[in-house]
Design an enzyme around this catalytic site. Sequence first.
Site, PDB file in Angstrom:
ATOM      1  N   GLY A 140       0.807  -1.230   0.000  1.00 49.11           N
ATOM      2  CA  GLY A 140       0.000   0.000   0.000  1.00 49.11           C
ATOM      3  C   GLY A 140       0.833   1.269   0.000  1.00 49.11           C
ATOM      4  O   GLY A 140       0.296   2.366  -0.193  1.00 49.11           O
ATOM      5  N   CYS A 149       0.666   5.883   0.633  1.00 45.99           N
ATOM      6  CA  CYS A 149      -0.759   6.207   0.714  1.00 45.99           C
ATOM      7  C   CYS A 149      -1.462   5.447   1.832  1.00 45.99           C
ATOM      8  O   CYS A 149      -2.090   6.044   2.705  1.00 45.99           O
ATOM      9  CB  CYS A 149      -1.416   5.920  -0.634  1.00 45.99           C
ATOM     10  SG  CYS A 149      -3.166   6.253  -0.650  1.00 45.99           S
ATOM     11  N   SER A 159       7.880   8.189  -3.526  1.00 49.10           N
ATOM     12  CA  SER A 159       8.526   9.445  -3.146  1.00 49.10           C
ATOM     13  C   SER A 159       8.814   9.463  -1.660  1.00 49.10           C
ATOM     14  O   SER A 159       8.366   8.596  -0.913  1.00 49.10           O
ATOM     15  CB  SER A 159       7.599  10.613  -3.497  1.00 49.10           C
ATOM     16  OG  SER A 159       6.394  10.497  -2.765  1.00 49.10           O
ATOM     17  N   ALA A 211      -2.355   9.609  -5.359  1.00 48.74           N
ATOM     18  CA  ALA A 211      -2.583   8.168  -5.391  1.00 48.74           C
ATOM     19  C   ALA A 211      -3.422   7.759  -6.598  1.00 48.74           C
ATOM     20  O   ALA A 211      -3.124   6.765  -7.266  1.00 48.74           O
ATOM     21  CB  ALA A 211      -3.272   7.738  -4.105  1.00 48.74           C
ATOM     22  N   HIS A 239     -33.271  16.757  -5.282  1.00 45.51           N
ATOM     23  CA  HIS A 239     -33.494  17.813  -4.299  1.00 45.51           C
ATOM     24  C   HIS A 239     -33.904  17.202  -2.964  1.00 45.51           C
ATOM     25  O   HIS A 239     -34.700  16.267  -2.954  1.00 45.51           O
ATOM     26  CB  HIS A 239     -34.602  18.745  -4.804  1.00 45.51           C
ATOM     27  CG  HIS A 239     -34.953  19.807  -3.807  1.00 45.51           C
ATOM     28  ND1 HIS A 239     -34.152  20.917  -3.615  1.00 45.51           N
ATOM     29  CD2 HIS A 239     -36.003  19.908  -2.948  1.00 45.51           C
ATOM     30  CE1 HIS A 239     -34.706  21.675  -2.668  1.00 45.51           C
ATOM     31  NE2 HIS A 239     -35.821  21.083  -2.244  1.00 45.51           N
TER      32      HIS A 239
HETATM   33  P1  FAD Z   1       4.494   5.066  -2.742  1.00 41.38           P
HETATM   34  O1  FAD Z   1       3.139   5.000  -2.186  1.00 41.38           O
HETATM   35  O2  FAD Z   1       5.492   5.925  -2.080  1.00 41.38           O
HETATM   36  O3  FAD Z   1       5.007   3.554  -2.797  1.00 41.38           O
HETATM   37  C1  FAD Z   1       6.300   3.193  -3.156  1.00 41.38           C
HETATM   38  C2  FAD Z   1       6.684   1.949  -2.369  1.00 41.38           C
HETATM   39  O4  FAD Z   1       7.893   1.456  -2.894  1.00 41.38           O
HETATM   40  C3  FAD Z   1       6.943   2.210  -0.887  1.00 41.38           C
HETATM   41  O5  FAD Z   1       6.121   1.409  -0.090  1.00 41.38           O
HETATM   42  C4  FAD Z   1       8.414   1.875  -0.687  1.00 41.38           C
HETATM   43  O6  FAD Z   1       8.670   1.225   0.550  1.00 41.38           O
HETATM   44  C5  FAD Z   1       8.671   0.926  -1.850  1.00 41.38           C
HETATM   45  N1  FAD Z   1      10.061   0.902  -2.287  1.00 41.38           N
HETATM   46  C6  FAD Z   1      10.868   1.949  -2.605  1.00 41.38           C
HETATM   47  N2  FAD Z   1      12.073   1.529  -3.043  1.00 41.38           N
HETATM   48  C7  FAD Z   1      12.028   0.176  -2.982  1.00 41.38           C
HETATM   49  C8  FAD Z   1      12.961  -0.834  -3.301  1.00 41.38           C
HETATM   50  N3  FAD Z   1      14.172  -0.544  -3.790  1.00 41.38           N
HETATM   51  N4  FAD Z   1      12.606  -2.129  -3.108  1.00 41.38           N
HETATM   52  C9  FAD Z   1      11.378  -2.449  -2.634  1.00 41.38           C
HETATM   53  N5  FAD Z   1      10.447  -1.537  -2.329  1.00 41.38           N
HETATM   54  C10 FAD Z   1      10.766  -0.246  -2.509  1.00 41.38           C
HETATM   55  N6  FAD Z   1      -2.640  11.286  -2.452  1.00 41.38           N
HETATM   56  C11 FAD Z   1      -3.960  11.310  -2.772  1.00 41.38           C
HETATM   57  O7  FAD Z   1      -4.312  11.092  -3.933  1.00 41.38           O
HETATM   58  N7  FAD Z   1      -4.904  11.581  -1.820  1.00 41.38           N
HETATM   59  C12 FAD Z   1      -4.577  11.839  -0.544  1.00 41.38           C
HETATM   60  O8  FAD Z   1      -5.464  12.072   0.285  1.00 41.38           O
HETATM   61  C13 FAD Z   1      -3.209  11.830  -0.184  1.00 41.38           C
HETATM   62  N8  FAD Z   1      -2.842  12.080   1.089  1.00 41.38           N
HETATM   63  C14 FAD Z   1      -1.514  12.034   1.423  1.00 41.38           C
HETATM   64  C15 FAD Z   1      -1.163  12.332   2.729  1.00 41.38           C
HETATM   65  C16 FAD Z   1       0.158  12.306   3.107  1.00 41.38           C
HETATM   66  C17 FAD Z   1       0.514  12.618   4.525  1.00 41.38           C
HETATM   67  C18 FAD Z   1       1.164  11.964   2.148  1.00 41.38           C
HETATM   68  C19 FAD Z   1       2.604  11.907   2.534  1.00 41.38           C
HETATM   69  C20 FAD Z   1       0.809  11.686   0.835  1.00 41.38           C
HETATM   70  C21 FAD Z   1      -0.525  11.725   0.457  1.00 41.38           C
HETATM   71  N9  FAD Z   1      -0.930  11.475  -0.863  1.00 41.38           N
HETATM   72  C22 FAD Z   1      -2.251  11.531  -1.191  1.00 41.38           C
HETATM   73  C23 FAD Z   1       0.043  11.130  -1.915  1.00 41.38           C
HETATM   74  C24 FAD Z   1       0.071   9.597  -2.150  1.00 41.38           C
HETATM   75  O9  FAD Z   1       0.409   8.969  -0.938  1.00 41.38           O
HETATM   76  C25 FAD Z   1       1.085   9.242  -3.233  1.00 41.38           C
HETATM   77  O10 FAD Z   1       0.809   9.955  -4.418  1.00 41.38           O
HETATM   78  C26 FAD Z   1       1.042   7.742  -3.542  1.00 41.38           C
HETATM   79  O11 FAD Z   1       1.335   6.993  -2.398  1.00 41.38           O
HETATM   80  C27 FAD Z   1       2.032   7.398  -4.667  1.00 41.38           C
HETATM   81  O12 FAD Z   1       2.056   6.025  -4.895  1.00 41.38           O
HETATM   82  P2  FAD Z   1       3.381   5.284  -5.403  1.00 41.38           P
HETATM   83  O13 FAD Z   1       3.019   3.837  -5.452  1.00 41.38           O
HETATM   84  O14 FAD Z   1       3.900   5.940  -6.610  1.00 41.38           O
HETATM   85  O15 FAD Z   1       4.469   5.525  -4.268  1.00 41.38           O
END
Ligand code: FAD
Length: 472
Positions: A42, A45, A149, A327, A451
Amino acid sequence: ASESEARDLVIIGGGVAGYVAAIKAGQEGMKVTCIEKRGTLGGTCLNVGCIPSKSLLNNSHLYHQILHDTKHRGIEVGDVKLNLAQLMKAKDTSVTGLTKGVEFLLKKNGVEYIKGTGSFQDEHTVKVELNDGGETSVTGKNILIATGSEVTPFPGLTIDEQTVISSTGAIALEKVPEKMIVIGGGIIGLEMASVWSRLGAQVTVVEYLDQIGGPGMDTEIAKSIQKILKKQGIIFKTGTKVVSGEKISSNEVKVEVDSAKGGKPETLDADVVLVAIGRRPYTGGLGLENIGLELDDRGRVIIDSEYRTKIPHIRCVGDVTFGPMLAHKAEEEAVAVVEYIKKGYGHVNYGCIPAVMYTFPEVAWVGQSEQDLKKAGIPYRVGTFPFSANSRAKTNLDTDGMVKMLADPETDRILGIHIIGPNAGEMIAEGTLALEYGASSEDIARTCHAHPTLAEAFKEAAMATHGKAIHY
Ligand code: FAD
Ligand code: NAD
């Protein structure tokens, strides 16, 4: 491993981008491996972002409302107490339920899930350092980088998640700070400022720009929500830059602020400071140098319109590459990238990605803002409708906010929709659908809305865009 053992798709990262791609690829009959180092699926997010922050926003709102917004509704409550530990437990329960649910979905779709840290050994092989110790490697015909990120640090203020916190500390504080400084009035800053201010902290948000809300928020809407949040007790210093900071002790931090336009520097102090100045792509330890993949000047993995890096079978989606760090954007890309791999075509409409800030009231938008249109020299017509003229908002005694629509003056095609309102995050789905289908404001205005609902404000804003609203 030999070619015959190669997986169809190896995914590095089990965040929203990675796990959604894994499920989709499993559904397409591909042999998939997903590598995640966190120990739970997960990503940001579900574990420390969207989900836990919304749990705290929801329950802190309820607490604040019971304290301050019941008497005039005819509800007299007795002693209201905050149980912060239980508030956090409720949050943790939601997080665990959802991350476990994702693990179940991967299993259901035949995805191999490896708990460990992945890094490129060569263009087809990912080495995995297993969380439980030891090492393995996986070969992939296709590899997807979905590593997400991390928090952008503030120079001089080392994050300890107790006194100097990032969003991760802000969703896990063990006591309500007396005074909290938030560096950065973007979405994280404002959502977390709302939570802790509602729970009793005196919160000051310092924002470098003249407007809060981060990139993309319409200026008129940003001004309006700032007034509403100010009424709720949050102190704002806009046009003010934090230039330096220092942790004095475990319950004292000082930050130096300066007017962005020059002026008198000032020192602010608090017991907790939240650093919320943005997030940056995360590629640490991924071994990109082993395969010669370079990053752009902001640390993003460079891709083409089909999510391919310069090594065509290695693709990349989510926060670690271009586009808004959201997300639902990551999720759209995850589905599209699997479609590109499997079928050769996919689809994400980047002009039509909604954004929601989950304050109370919520702020939501899709498409272009008024300032975007002005800057691009695109002519537009505006229609607005305030919730103070909407029957449901009036019966709910929640009348702050409005719906604002921007449309082409010639064709009436919708260009942007901006909402402040109690249900804006849900309501924007209707706007997103309208924009995706190329609807005109008249199309919306001629669509019957039930409504009494808040959604009638949406319809009436559309009426006001090309003609006149009935109730305002
Ligand atoms: P991530 O969710 O960061 O997932 C990447 C994963 O890769 C991580 O679990 C990490 O451990 C893993 N990883 C990294 N490198 C390696 C490696 N070499 N080997 C194995 N695993 C690895 N977005 C919304 O749309 N709505 C919201 O309400 C919202 N609220 C947020 C609130 C907060 C406090 C924060 C910080 C962010 C929020 N966001 C929200 C943004 C959202 O969390 C991100 O846009 C989303 O998680 C991006 O998904 P991703 O899979 O690209 O990256
Ligand atoms: P952001 O880019 O949205 O906002 C950061 C703010 O900090 C900007 O307004 C910037 O001007 C300001 N800033 C930077 N340096 C400063 C300084 N020295 N002094 C004062 N102000 C300064 O970043 P964020 O709020 O940290 O959020 C990170 C990412 O997470 C964003 O992409 C956001 O979309 C995503 N996110 C989304 C949601 C949501 O969808 N509800 C919630 C949380 C986070």
